[in-house]
Design a protein around this motif. Structure first.
Motif, PDB file in Angstrom:
ATOM      1  N   UNK A  26       2.820   8.598  -7.867  1.00  0.00           N
ATOM      2  CA  UNK A  26       3.320   7.340  -6.827  1.00  0.00           C
ATOM      3  C   UNK A  26       3.883   6.013  -7.333  1.00  0.00           C
ATOM      4  N   UNK A  27       4.274   5.089  -6.699  1.00  0.00           N
ATOM      5  CA  UNK A  27       4.516   3.768  -7.208  1.00  0.00           C
ATOM      6  C   UNK A  27       5.991   3.387  -7.514  1.00  0.00           C
ATOM      7  N   UNK A  28       6.793   4.427  -7.743  1.00  0.00           N
ATOM      8  CA  UNK A  28       8.135   4.189  -8.201  1.00  0.00           C
ATOM      9  C   UNK A  28       9.264   4.027  -6.868  1.00  0.00           C
ATOM     10  N   UNK A  29      10.280   3.543  -7.160  1.00  0.00           N
ATOM     11  CA  UNK A  29      11.467   3.369  -6.352  1.00  0.00           C
ATOM     12  C   UNK A  29      12.807   3.946  -6.895  1.00  0.00           C
ATOM     13  N   UNK A  30      13.493   4.816  -6.262  1.00  0.00           N
ATOM     14  CA  UNK A  30      14.621   5.409  -6.514  1.00  0.00           C
ATOM     15  C   UNK A  30      15.865   5.463  -5.319  1.00  0.00           C
ATOM     16  N   UNK A  31      16.822   5.129  -5.821  1.00  0.00           N
ATOM     17  CA  UNK A  31      18.071   4.953  -4.810  1.00  0.00           C
ATOM     18  C   UNK A  31      18.870   6.399  -5.141  1.00  0.00           C
ATOM     19  N   UNK A  32      19.027   6.986  -4.088  1.00  0.00           N
ATOM     20  CA  UNK A  32      19.678   8.287  -4.179  1.00  0.00           C
ATOM     21  C   UNK A  32      20.854   8.242  -3.293  1.00  0.00           C
ATOM     22  N   UNK A  33      22.108   8.758  -4.059  1.00  0.00           N
ATOM     23  CA  UNK A  33      23.426   8.742  -3.368  1.00  0.00           C
ATOM     24  C   UNK A  33      23.461  10.422  -3.114  1.00  0.00           C
ATOM     25  N   UNK A  34      23.192  11.095  -2.057  1.00  0.00           N
ATOM     26  CA  UNK A  34      23.027  12.273  -1.927  1.00  0.00           C
ATOM     27  C   UNK A  34      24.448  12.928  -1.695  1.00  0.00           C
ATOM     28  N   UNK A  35      24.768  14.094  -1.871  1.00  0.00           N
ATOM     29  CA  UNK A  35      26.193  14.740  -2.211  1.00  0.00           C
ATOM     30  C   UNK A  35      27.213  14.599  -0.834  1.00  0.00           C
ATOM     31  N   UNK A  36      26.430  14.823   0.305  1.00  0.00           N
ATOM     32  CA  UNK A  36      27.004  14.715   1.728  1.00  0.00           C
ATOM     33  C   UNK A  36      26.519  13.510   2.260  1.00  0.00           C
ATOM     34  N   UNK A  37      27.096  12.418   2.239  1.00  0.00           N
ATOM     35  CA  UNK A  37      26.883  11.200   3.027  1.00  0.00           C
ATOM     36  C   UNK A  37      27.313  11.140   4.601  1.00  0.00           C
ATOM     37  N   UNK A  38      26.781  11.039   5.410  1.00  0.00           N
ATOM     38  CA  UNK A  38      27.284  11.092   6.840  1.00  0.00           C
ATOM     39  C   UNK A  38      27.021   9.864   7.679  1.00  0.00           C
ATOM     40  N   UNK A  39      28.198   9.346   8.122  1.00  0.00           N
ATOM     41  CA  UNK A  39      28.002   8.030   8.846  1.00  0.00           C
ATOM     42  C   UNK A  39      27.769   8.959  10.674  1.00  0.00           C
ATOM     43  N   UNK A  66       0.838  -1.303   0.053  1.00  0.00           N
ATOM     44  CA  UNK A  66       0.030  -0.149  -0.145  1.00  0.00           C
ATOM     45  C   UNK A  66       0.921   1.210  -0.213  1.00  0.00           C
ATOM     46  N   UNK A  67       2.056   1.068   0.462  1.00  0.00           N
ATOM     47  CA  UNK A  67       2.900   2.183   0.696  1.00  0.00           C
ATOM     48  C   UNK A  67       3.055   2.740  -0.909  1.00  0.00           C
ATOM     49  N   UNK A  68       3.384   1.957  -1.707  1.00  0.00           N
ATOM     50  CA  UNK A  68       3.534   2.300  -3.171  1.00  0.00           C
ATOM     51  C   UNK A  68       2.289   2.729  -4.073  1.00  0.00           C
ATOM     52  N   UNK A  69       1.088   2.345  -3.394  1.00  0.00           N
ATOM     53  CA  UNK A  69       0.107   2.957  -3.927  1.00  0.00           C
ATOM     54  C   UNK A  69      -0.145   4.580  -3.574  1.00  0.00           C
ATOM     55  N   UNK A  70       0.157   4.747  -2.372  1.00  0.00           N
ATOM     56  CA  UNK A  70       0.171   6.124  -2.021  1.00  0.00           C
ATOM     57  C   UNK A  70       1.463   7.144  -2.520  1.00  0.00           C
ATOM     58  N   UNK A  71       2.518   6.592  -2.504  1.00  0.00           N
ATOM     59  CA  UNK A  71       3.951   7.369  -2.760  1.00  0.00           C
ATOM     60  C   UNK A  71       4.859   6.930  -3.604  1.00  0.00           C
ATOM     61  N   UNK A  72       6.126   7.248  -4.106  1.00  0.00           N
ATOM     62  CA  UNK A  72       7.184   6.885  -4.379  1.00  0.00           C
ATOM     63  C   UNK A  72       8.020   6.757  -3.205  1.00  0.00           C
ATOM     64  N   UNK A  73       8.884   5.804  -3.248  1.00  0.00           N
ATOM     65  CA  UNK A  73       9.824   5.329  -2.249  1.00  0.00           C
ATOM     66  C   UNK A  73      11.340   5.848  -2.513  1.00  0.00           C
ATOM     67  N   UNK A  74      11.872   6.611  -1.821  1.00  0.00           N
ATOM     68  CA  UNK A  74      13.365   7.001  -2.301  1.00  0.00           C
ATOM     69  C   UNK A  74      14.107   6.635  -1.182  1.00  0.00           C
ATOM     70  N   UNK A  75      15.172   5.851  -1.449  1.00  0.00           N
ATOM     71  CA  UNK A  75      16.246   5.250  -0.538  1.00  0.00           C
ATOM     72  C   UNK A  75      17.331   6.101  -0.388  1.00  0.00           C
ATOM     73  N   UNK A  76      17.633   6.650   0.631  1.00  0.00           N
ATOM     74  CA  UNK A  76      18.994   7.591   0.794  1.00  0.00           C
ATOM     75  C   UNK A  76      20.076   6.578   1.401  1.00  0.00           C
ATOM     76  N   UNK A  77      21.242   6.631   0.387  1.00  0.00           N
ATOM     77  CA  UNK A  77      22.325   5.861   0.615  1.00  0.00           C
ATOM     78  C   UNK A  77      22.773   6.222   2.197  1.00  0.00           C
ATOM     79  N   UNK A  78      23.273   5.273   2.960  1.00  0.00           N
ATOM     80  CA  UNK A  78      23.957   5.652   4.165  1.00  0.00           C
ATOM     81  C   UNK A  78      25.339   4.766   4.411  1.00  0.00           C
ATOM     82  N   UNK A  79      26.347   5.712   4.411  1.00  0.00           N
ATOM     83  CA  UNK A  79      27.769   5.188   4.244  1.00  0.00           C
ATOM     84  C   UNK A  79      28.170   3.990   5.302  1.00  0.00           C
ATOM     85  N   UNK A  80      27.288   4.065   6.332  1.00  0.00           N
ATOM     86  CA  UNK A  80      27.647   3.045   7.360  1.00  0.00           C
ATOM     87  C   UNK A  80      26.711   1.689   7.326  1.00  0.00           C
TER      88      UNK A  80
END
Ligand code: ATP
Length: 218
Positions: free
Chosen positions: A170-183, A127-141
């Motif tokens: 809604x409905x998509x998935x994207x991986x984002x590696x943001x410019x500043x990644x902080x552990x 249901x999450x994907x019916x309501x929104x896109x999901x964007x995953x933020x990389x974490x270096x750790x």
């Protein structure tokens, strides 16, 4: 298309924010830039009393979040999960945002890779994907492989760019590696405070002053 017809672009970034730190804030700001969002709602979760950090309640977590955001354009504290009775299901939060923003709005649920690994265990994950896109933020750790149930949940949903993602509501998935990644994690901050060590520069000055003055996490 005139300005009034351009659908709003909004993200929610949920978390316990126990306490908020610069990893959260910098990610929210860079997420807004990367997806050209109108705003990012930072949503503190309601945590059951038996799981909450002793001595730090939801209002204090929300106050620290507000102090951390201060006047940052486009970032907001959204306290709807704290005000709502019962468990903090993200589907309910997204449904209420969707209701406010309308069916054409580009609605994003953003989360860090560590939280993403558990997505298939959440309440009504499809249901999450019916309501929104999901964007995953990389974490270096955090770099573990995906569990099988998550692989099945995301099958066919991944897109390669923010532009493609923002072409639909809604409905998509994207991986984002943001410019500043902080552990940086709230766990490390709580541990440092417990040992009486400095947390300077890991969180905004105003948040540091607030929690030191109240001896939170000691
Ligand atoms: P804890 O250490 O208590 O688990 P946390 O630092 O991971 O806390 P949460 O409040 O659980 O913070 O995180 C809220 C959201 O922000 C989650 O989706 C999490 O993955 C993400 N997040 C937390 N820290 C970072 C960071 N340094 N960089 C990017 N995303 C982060």
């Amino acid at each position: 298309m005139c300005a009034a017809e351009i659908p709003p672009r909004v993200a929610m970034l949920g978390g316990t924010f126990d306490p908020v730190h610069v990893g959260h804030l910098r990610s929210a700001l860079e997420l807004r830039e990367a997806l050209a969002l109108d705003r990012v709602h930072m949503v503190p979760a309601r945590v059951p009393p038996h799981r909450a950090t002793p001595g730090v309640d939801a209002e204090q977590r929300a106050t620290m979040l507000a102090l951390g955001i201060a006047d940052t354009p486009g970032l907001y504290v959204d306290d709807r999960e704290i005000r709502r009775e019962g468990p903090s299901y993200s589907t309910a939060t997204l449904a209420s945002l969707r209701e406010e923003l309308g069916p054409q709005a580009r609605l994003v649920m953003a989360l860090g890779y560590d939280a993403y690994l558990h997505l298939a265990e959440w309440h009504e994950p499809a249901r999450l994907f019916e309501l929104a896109h999901i964007v995953v933020i990389d974490r270096p750790d955090h770099q573990q492989p995906l569990p099988a149930a998550l692989e099945a949940l995301i099958e066919g949903r991944e897109v390669e760019s923010a532009d493609t993602l923002m072409q639909s509501p809604a409905g998509g998935l994207l991986h984002l590696s943001l410019p500043t990644r902080m552990a940086i994690s709230a766990t490390v901050i709580r541990e440092r405070l417990q040992r009486g060590e400095s947390v300077r520069y890991l969180l905004p000055d105003a948040v540091e002053r607030y929690l030191l003055a109240r001896r939170l996490y000691r």
